[in-house]
Write an enzyme that holds these catalytic residues in place. Structure first.
Site, PDB file in Angstrom:
ATOM      1  N   LYS A 158     -18.216 -11.657 -18.667  1.00 39.36           N
ATOM      2  CA  LYS A 158     -16.839 -11.393 -18.257  1.00 39.36           C
ATOM      3  C   LYS A 158     -15.858 -12.247 -19.064  1.00 39.36           C
ATOM      4  CE  LYS A 158     -13.860 -11.619 -14.147  1.00 39.36           C
ATOM      5  NZ  LYS A 158     -13.833 -11.817 -12.688  1.00 39.36           N
ATOM      6  N   SER A 211      -8.778  -9.491  -5.487  1.00 41.76           N
ATOM      7  CA  SER A 211     -10.085 -10.111  -5.275  1.00 41.76           C
ATOM      8  C   SER A 211     -10.083 -11.010  -4.036  1.00 41.76           C
ATOM      9  CB  SER A 211     -10.484 -10.948  -6.494  1.00 41.76           C
ATOM     10  OG  SER A 211     -10.567 -10.153  -7.649  1.00 41.76           O
ATOM     11  N   ASP A 249     -16.671  -2.819 -13.280  1.00 38.96           N
ATOM     12  CA  ASP A 249     -15.366  -3.019 -13.919  1.00 38.96           C
ATOM     13  C   ASP A 249     -15.413  -3.955 -15.113  1.00 38.96           C
ATOM     14  OD1 ASP A 249     -15.776  -5.396 -12.495  1.00 38.96           O
ATOM     15  OD2 ASP A 249     -13.674  -5.571 -11.902  1.00 38.96           O
ATOM     16  N   ASN A 250     -16.448  -4.762 -15.231  1.00 36.17           N
ATOM     17  CA  ASN A 250     -16.659  -5.624 -16.406  1.00 36.17           C
ATOM     18  C   ASN A 250     -18.009  -6.293 -16.265  1.00 36.17           C
ATOM     19  OD1 ASN A 250     -14.113  -7.313 -14.781  1.00 36.17           O
ATOM     20  ND2 ASN A 250     -16.130  -8.246 -14.844  1.00 36.17           N
ATOM     21  N   ARG A 289      -9.730  -1.823 -14.786  1.00 33.84           N
ATOM     22  CA  ARG A 289      -9.546  -0.823 -13.726  1.00 33.84           C
ATOM     23  C   ARG A 289      -8.405   0.130 -14.066  1.00 33.84           C
ATOM     24  NH1 ARG A 289     -11.770  -2.656  -8.526  1.00 33.84           N
ATOM     25  NH2 ARG A 289     -13.239  -4.301  -9.063  1.00 33.84           N
ATOM     26  N   HIS A 328      -6.366  -4.235  -7.014  1.00 30.86           N
ATOM     27  CA  HIS A 328      -6.116  -5.212  -8.077  1.00 30.86           C
ATOM     28  C   HIS A 328      -5.281  -4.677  -9.242  1.00 30.86           C
ATOM     29  CE1 HIS A 328      -7.885  -9.258  -9.586  1.00 30.86           C
ATOM     30  NE2 HIS A 328      -6.558  -9.227  -9.584  1.00 30.86           N
ATOM     31  N   ASP A 374     -17.910  -4.704  -8.773  1.00 25.64           N
ATOM     32  CA  ASP A 374     -17.042  -5.737  -9.335  1.00 25.64           C
ATOM     33  C   ASP A 374     -17.892  -6.838  -9.972  1.00 25.64           C
ATOM     34  OD1 ASP A 374     -15.084  -7.613  -9.893  1.00 25.64           O
ATOM     35  OD2 ASP A 374     -14.036  -7.346  -8.007  1.00 25.64           O
ATOM     36  N   ASP A 375     -17.724  -7.033 -11.267  1.00 23.99           N
ATOM     37  CA  ASP A 375     -18.452  -8.075 -12.009  1.00 23.99           C
ATOM     38  C   ASP A 375     -19.957  -7.830 -12.041  1.00 23.99           C
ATOM     39  OD1 ASP A 375     -15.980  -9.233 -12.252  1.00 23.99           O
ATOM     40  OD2 ASP A 375     -16.532 -11.163 -11.393  1.00 23.99           O
ATOM     41  N   LYS A 377     -11.243  -2.616  -3.361  1.00 21.12           N
ATOM     42  CA  LYS A 377     -10.383  -3.507  -4.146  1.00 21.12           C
ATOM     43  C   LYS A 377      -9.507  -2.715  -5.116  1.00 21.12           C
ATOM     44  CE  LYS A 377     -10.744  -6.956  -7.816  1.00 21.12           C
ATOM     45  NZ  LYS A 377     -11.624  -7.853  -8.570  1.00 21.12           N
ATOM     46  N   HIS A 380     -18.610  -9.786  -7.263  1.00 22.83           N
ATOM     47  CA  HIS A 380     -17.679 -10.824  -7.694  1.00 22.83           C
ATOM     48  C   HIS A 380     -17.891 -12.066  -6.832  1.00 22.83           C
ATOM     49  CE1 HIS A 380     -13.861 -12.930  -8.285  1.00 22.83           C
ATOM     50  NE2 HIS A 380     -13.474 -12.054  -9.198  1.00 22.83           N
ATOM     51  N   CYS A 396     -10.896  -7.602 -14.859  1.00 23.52           N
ATOM     52  CA  CYS A 396     -10.786  -6.537 -13.865  1.00 23.52           C
ATOM     53  C   CYS A 396      -9.500  -5.720 -13.870  1.00 23.52           C
ATOM     54  CB  CYS A 396     -11.059  -7.081 -12.470  1.00 23.52           C
ATOM     55  SG  CYS A 396     -10.177  -8.575 -12.075  1.00 23.52           S
TER      56      CYS A 396
END
Length: 442
Positions: free
Chosen positions: A303, A154, A271-272, A80, A131, A36-37, A129, A217, A76
């Site tokens: 992001k 998150s 995811d980004n 996703r 989301h 994540d991130d 996660k 994240h 995200c």
């Protein structure tokens, strides 16, 4: 005579079971890991000079390391959704990250990688996660997963980061099992859940395991009892990533112990891009600092930006005896994952399903370095902001009420420093047709 018939029946039945088992063996297990991130340059094998990721480095060294893997969105929830469905997020109205209680989410009518593989005979498990909505109709087990363990969004959806009366809960399937879990416990819990799941797997029963971290994240946390991570390089971010890397090694070791590693596809991505431009509200905890966020490397943006830094991320794929060491430079998109994995798994895709991605398996399993790829789009806030065709990229945004258009040749200028829109009118016209015609022009 009866005994003879029994022996014949037993032989035939046994042979049939062997055939069925052999067919099942041909379907590879799949472990899909999503950070994540995580930025493009957050792993050692992607150029980070201080963060240490020995396990992922070793997998990248014997597998495929993609340098031009891009996402459908720089945030995200839409990213996703596209990863799982092979379709751009505007098709099902996920324009931005979904907060707790949102009326938006991934509709149950959308087919995911999990639901396609489940139809093809796979067992499916998600950890981490989600989301993609926290209301009925949007939940993981309504999208093809047999089991779920994780957070529905998150870990920053709480005070002081977000003003909300929502209480963060750790779910098992559809039931909350832990209220307000410690952020520092999440990665450890996810790793242990994955290992427990693998211990129950058997040869001949293909599985799909989707492990979606909450980290790195912000706010970043790691296991407080493990000094090894704090003593490494890269500060707090490096510690978080080191914990993930070490946990993935234990997961792979568990897979080997079960005798399943040789028939397993392992994928790692994000995811980004990194949240290096996070808002001030994230620093209200008095702990989060700018160096807790990740790195985009040479790329411009991060992001929530459709510059490359927001959408270009690490992508590592390893499949024993099917892929060899390779650096893949061809641009490919997250929406390509569903059709590619379905093809490898021999899992049929309904003819009526409109996919935006395309199978790209030959780029990984053969010496082919380049294929004809459809135009690739980057969406943000519900609409396409950019289109990629090979190395050309047209970006169109509105800022302060003003329309801004930029054309980049990423082969010459990967950092997107020079807008060449006036120098290449033919390329601008060609890409404008694609961007104006989204999503029906391929």
């Amino acid at each position: 005579m009866n005994n003879l018939i029994k022996h014949i029946f037993g032989f035939v039945f046994g042979s049939l079971c062997l055939v069925i088992d052999s067919v099942a063996q041909e379907q590879p297990n799949i472990i899909f890991v999503l950070a994540d991130d995580m930025g493009y340059a957050d792993l050692s094998c992607y150029g980070n000079p201080v963060i240490e990721t020995p396990f992922l480095d070793s997998i990248a060294n014997i597998g495929v390391r993609a340098t031009n893997f891009v996402l459908a969105s720089p945030t995200c929830s839409p990213s996703r959704a596209a990863l799982l469905t092979g379709r751009y997020p505007s098709r099902y109205n996920i324009p931005a990250p979904l907060g707790p209680g949102s009326d938006l989410g991934l509709p149950a009518t959308e087919l995911t990688i999990a639901s396609i593989l489940k139809r093809g005979g796979y067992k499916t498990k998600m950890i981490g996660k989600w989301h993609l909505g926290d209301k009925k109709g949007f939940l993981p087990m309504e999208h093809g997963f047999d089991d779920y363990f994780g957070l529905l969004y998150s870990h920053d959806y709480r005070s002081p980061y977000v003003q909300t009366d929502t209480t963060i809960k750790l779910y098992r399937n559809d039931t909350p099992v832990t209220r307000e879990p410690a952020d520092s416990s999440l990665t450890t819990l996810y790793h242990q859940e994955a290992i427990n799941y693998l211990h129950d797997q058997k040869t001949g029963e293909p599985f799909f395991l989707y492990l979606a971290y909450n980290m790195p994240h912000l706010p970043v946390f790691y296991a407080a009892h493990t000094s090894d991570y704090r003593d490494g390089n890269g500060g707090e971010l490096g510690a978080v990533i080191a914990e993930m890397d070490a946990g993935l090694r234990t997961i792979w070791n568990a897979l080997e112990k079960q005798g399943l590693a040789e028939n397993t596809i392992f994928i790692f991505t994000s995811d980004n891009g990194p949240w290096s431009e996070y808002p001030n509200r994230m620093a209200d905890d008095g702990v989060t600092q700018r160096n807790h966020a990740g790195y985009s490397g040479v790329f411009r943006g991060s992001k929530a930006s459709t510059y490359e830094g927001g959408v270009r991320v690490p992508f590592i794929l390893y499949w024993p005896q099917h892929v060899s060491s390779k650096v893949l430079k061809q641009v490919v998109s997250a929406v390509d994952l569903l059709p590619t994995l379905a093809q490898w798994a021999n899992a049929p895709i309904p003819e009526a399903l409109v996919l935006d991605g395309q199978p790209i398996g030959e780029l990984f399993t053969t010496d082919v370095a380049k294929i004809n790829h459809r135009p690739i789009y980057y969406e943000h806030n519900g609409s396409p902001q950019a289109v990629r065709v090979d190395d050309w990229k047209l970006r169109r945004v509105t800022e302060g009420g003003k329309r801004i258009e930029e054309l980049f040749n990423l082969a010459e200028d990967p950092a997107e420093r020079v807008n060449v829109i006036k120098d290449y009118p033919a390329q601008y016209k060609r890409l404008s047709v694609f961007l104006d015609g989204f999503p029906n022009v391929h």
